[in-house]
Scaffold this motif. Structure first.
Motif, short mmCIF file in Angstrom:
data_model
loop_
_atom_site.label_atom_id
_atom_site.label_comp_id
_atom_site.label_asym_id
_atom_site.label_seq_id
_atom_site.Cartn_x
_atom_site.Cartn_y
_atom_site.Cartn_z
N ALA A 80 0.83 -1.22 0.00
CA ALA A 80 0.00 0.00 0.00
C ALA A 80 0.86 1.26 0.00
O ALA A 80 0.60 2.21 -0.74
N THR A 81 1.90 1.27 0.84
CA THR A 81 2.77 2.46 0.92
C THR A 81 4.01 2.33 0.04
O THR A 81 4.67 3.32 -0.26
N GLY A 82 4.35 1.10 -0.34
CA GLY A 82 5.55 0.88 -1.13
C GLY A 82 6.81 0.80 -0.29
O GLY A 82 7.90 0.55 -0.80
N PHE A 83 6.69 0.97 1.04
CA PHE A 83 7.87 0.91 1.90
C PHE A 83 8.20 -0.54 2.24
O PHE A 83 7.32 -1.35 2.51
N GLY A 84 9.48 -0.86 2.18
CA GLY A 84 9.91 -2.21 2.52
C GLY A 84 11.24 -2.21 3.23
O GLY A 84 12.02 -1.27 3.11
N VAL A 85 11.50 -3.27 3.98
CA VAL A 85 12.82 -3.44 4.60
C VAL A 85 13.43 -4.74 4.09
O VAL A 85 12.78 -5.78 4.09
N SER A 86 14.65 -4.65 3.59
CA SER A 86 15.37 -5.82 3.11
C SER A 86 16.26 -6.32 4.24
O SER A 86 17.04 -5.54 4.80
N ILE A 87 16.14 -7.59 4.56
CA ILE A 87 16.92 -8.15 5.67
C ILE A 87 18.29 -8.57 5.11
O ILE A 87 18.41 -9.58 4.43
N ALA A 109 14.57 -14.39 18.46
CA ALA A 109 13.28 -13.82 18.86
C ALA A 109 13.38 -12.29 18.93
O ALA A 109 12.50 -11.58 18.43
N LEU A 110 14.47 -11.80 19.53
CA LEU A 110 14.64 -10.35 19.60
C LEU A 110 14.86 -9.76 18.20
O LEU A 110 14.44 -8.65 17.90
N ASN A 111 15.50 -10.56 17.34
CA ASN A 111 15.74 -10.08 15.99
C ASN A 111 14.43 -9.92 15.21
O ASN A 111 14.29 -9.01 14.39
N VAL A 112 13.49 -10.80 15.47
CA VAL A 112 12.17 -10.67 14.83
C VAL A 112 11.51 -9.37 15.29
O VAL A 112 10.93 -8.63 14.49
N VAL A 113 11.65 -9.09 16.59
CA VAL A 113 11.11 -7.83 17.13
C VAL A 113 11.80 -6.65 16.44
O VAL A 113 11.17 -5.65 16.09
N ARG A 114 13.12 -6.77 16.25
CA ARG A 114 13.87 -5.69 15.59
C ARG A 114 13.34 -5.45 14.17
O ARG A 114 13.07 -4.30 13.81
N VAL A 115 13.21 -6.51 13.39
CA VAL A 115 12.78 -6.35 11.99
C VAL A 115 11.39 -5.72 11.92
O VAL A 115 11.14 -4.79 11.16
N SER A 166 9.83 -3.96 14.23
CA SER A 166 9.84 -2.57 14.71
C SER A 166 10.40 -1.62 13.65
O SER A 166 9.90 -0.52 13.46
N LEU A 167 11.45 -2.08 12.94
CA LEU A 167 12.04 -1.24 11.89
C LEU A 167 11.07 -1.06 10.71
O LEU A 167 11.03 0.01 10.09
N PHE A 168 10.32 -2.10 10.43
CA PHE A 168 9.33 -2.04 9.35
C PHE A 168 8.31 -0.92 9.63
O PHE A 168 7.97 -0.12 8.75
N ALA A 171 17.45 3.95 14.79
CA ALA A 171 17.18 2.63 15.39
C ALA A 171 17.95 1.54 14.66
O ALA A 171 18.49 0.62 15.28
N HIS A 172 18.01 1.65 13.34
CA HIS A 172 18.67 0.61 12.53
C HIS A 172 20.18 0.62 12.70
O HIS A 172 20.79 -0.43 12.91
N GLU A 173 20.77 1.79 12.63
CA GLU A 173 22.24 1.87 12.61
C GLU A 173 22.87 1.84 14.00
O GLU A 173 24.03 1.43 14.13
N TYR A 174 22.13 2.29 15.01
CA TYR A 174 22.75 2.39 16.34
C TYR A 174 22.02 1.56 17.40
O TYR A 174 22.61 0.67 18.01
N LEU A 175 20.73 1.88 17.62
CA LEU A 175 20.05 1.32 18.79
C LEU A 175 19.92 -0.20 18.76
O LEU A 175 20.30 -0.89 19.70
N TRP A 176 19.40 -0.71 17.65
CA TRP A 176 19.17 -2.15 17.61
C TRP A 176 20.46 -2.96 17.56
O TRP A 176 20.52 -4.09 18.05
N GLN A 177 21.50 -2.37 16.97
CA GLN A 177 22.79 -3.08 16.94
C GLN A 177 23.27 -3.32 18.38
O GLN A 177 23.72 -4.41 18.72
N GLY A 178 23.16 -2.27 19.19
CA GLY A 178 23.58 -2.38 20.58
C GLY A 178 22.66 -3.28 21.39
O GLY A 178 23.13 -4.07 22.22
N LEU A 179 21.35 -3.18 21.15
CA LEU A 179 20.41 -3.99 21.92
C LEU A 179 20.57 -5.49 21.64
O LEU A 179 20.45 -6.31 22.55
N ILE A 180 20.84 -5.82 20.39
CA ILE A 180 21.05 -7.23 20.06
C ILE A 180 22.31 -7.76 20.77
O ILE A 180 22.33 -8.88 21.30
N MET A 181 23.34 -6.92 20.82
CA MET A 181 24.55 -7.35 21.51
C MET A 181 24.34 -7.44 23.02
O MET A 181 24.92 -8.29 23.68
N LEU A 182 23.50 -6.54 23.55
CA LEU A 182 23.16 -6.65 24.98
C LEU A 182 22.41 -7.96 25.24
O LEU A 182 22.60 -8.60 26.28
#
Lengths: 209, 173
Positions: free
Chosen positions: B62-69, B109-115, B117-119, B132-143
């Motif tokens: 509908a919006t044309g927005f997508g995230v490529s994993i 499981a957290l990675n699914v939440v990340r994808v 949320s980024l979507f 969120a993509h470049e900084y926050l989630w990278q750190g949260l996944i490592m935490l």
């Protein structure tokens, strides 16, 4: 299922986890406001490494807070042109703070662990983190040159060197930025590991005796 | 401690090198990434009929927005770090197996939440998406990796079993 794996950790460990997450979420936006200054030394170190290690490619490095620009000797065809007039020298540029988000992560862990002399460890950590950040930035710039520069012949390097850059870039962008602050924190804050994590073994060992 | 660091670094390099090979990318990483995208769509379509998956791309027609994993977004590198840290630390293989299994689930499981949320973040605000993509989630996944590893280490039945020493504090050794 192993009951030992489900053993409940102490409140101090849960408090540490919760504090680390909250502090990281708070410190990251604050770091973004000053990252162009805190990462400025990374640009300087990158310039030194490029001049020594890739002097054949690099003509000049221009840096300012938040940006590094590398003028190269690599000639590339301007898109849409096929004459000799359509040749230009490749310029690579990057944000020195791009791979520096490990700094707020490191500080969050340090503060969440209520580390003794945390400011001293923070300073040491900041300085040591410049090394992996420089590695990541150097490889980011080399990757740009490699991708835009064309075949190994045009870049005057062997195929294995290009592959080394590709692997180094992957490691520098995917592994190092997040792994380095964790490893550094574990090294600088061994007291926390000893008191909160290793204490669990001692307690169970005493109960077992 | 030196033994742990040595094995951890060697395992990291070996596993990361293997992950980058064409064979593993084609037959393992890409299918896993596609499966991850489909899992995200299955979850998202439960409350949002506009989401769709096309290969490793989660998008909104509908919006044309997508995230490529892409590499780094599929949780594979985080799992490699956790895998290396668990295998390198002195423990029993049974305890390691529990750690690897549950750790893999926790990271993915957290990675699914990340994808997911980024979507939605990307459809709302691109600046927030980038942060969120470049900084926050990278750190949260490592935490997340750190949390799982520390819990696993703390629950270790006999941390010195493999090390052959009686020391109670290997980290400070």
């Amino acid at each position: 299922m192993s009951l030992q794996f489900l053993w409940t950790p102490p409140k101090s460990l849960w408090r540490f986890f919760a504090n680390a997450i909250v502090l990281f979420l708070l410190l990251t936006p604050m770091w973004m406001q000053v990252s162009k200054w805190t990462s400025y030394p990374v640009a300087g170190l990158t310039q030194m490494v490029l001049n020594v290690g890739a002097g054949y490619w690099v003509r000049a490095v221009n840096k300012e807070p938040g940006r590094i620009e590398v003028e190269t000797r690599i000639q590339v065809q301007v898109p849409g042109s096929n004459s000799s007039l359509g040749v230009a020298e490749l310029v690579a540029e990057a944000d020195p703070a791009r791979y520096a988000y490990g700094l707020p992560l490191f500080l969050a862990l340090l503060l969440a662990a209520r580390s003794k002399r945390w400011w001293k460890k923070a300073l040491i950590g900041y300085l040591l983190l410049l090394i992996p950040q420089t590695f990541s930035l150097v490889l980011e710039i080399l990757r740009q040159i490699m991708v835009a520069g064309g075949r190994p012949g045009a870049l005057a390097v062997d195929q294995w060197q290009l592959e080394a850059i590709a692997i180094g870039y992957q490691a520098g962008s995917l592994l190092l930025p997040a792994l380095a602050p964790l490893a550094l924190w574990l090294w600088l804050d061994q007291d926390f590991f000893d008191q909160v994590v290793a204490q669990g073994w001692r307690n169970r060992r005493q109960k077992g005796n | 401690m030196r033994r742990f660091i040595f094995i951890f670094i060697v395992l990291q390099l070996v596993l990361f090198g293997i992950e980058l090979t064409q064979l593993v990318q084609q037959h393992l990483v890409l299918p896993w990434t596609t499966l991850l995208a489909q899992a995200c769509v299955a979850i998202v379509t439960g409350f949002d009929a506009n989401a769709a998956a096309m290969g490793k791309v989660l998008w909104n027609p509908a919006t044309g927005f997508g995230v490529s994993i892409e590499p780094g977004c599929n949780g594979v590198e985080a799992c490699i770090i956790l895998f290396a840290a668990i295998v390198a630390f002195p423990s029993t293989w049974k305890h390691r197996a529990w750690g690897l299994g549950l750790g893999f689930v926790a990271v993915q499981a957290l990675n699914v939440v990340r994808v997911i949320s980024l979507f939605y973040l990307g459809q709302w605000n691109l600046t927030a998406f980038t942060i969120a993509h470049e900084y926050l989630w990278q750190g949260l996944i490592m935490l997340d990796v750190l949390v799982v590893w520390l819990l696993w280490v703390r629950a270790n039945p006999d941390p010195m079993a493999d090390a052959g020493t009686g020391a109670a504090t290997p980290a400070a050794a």
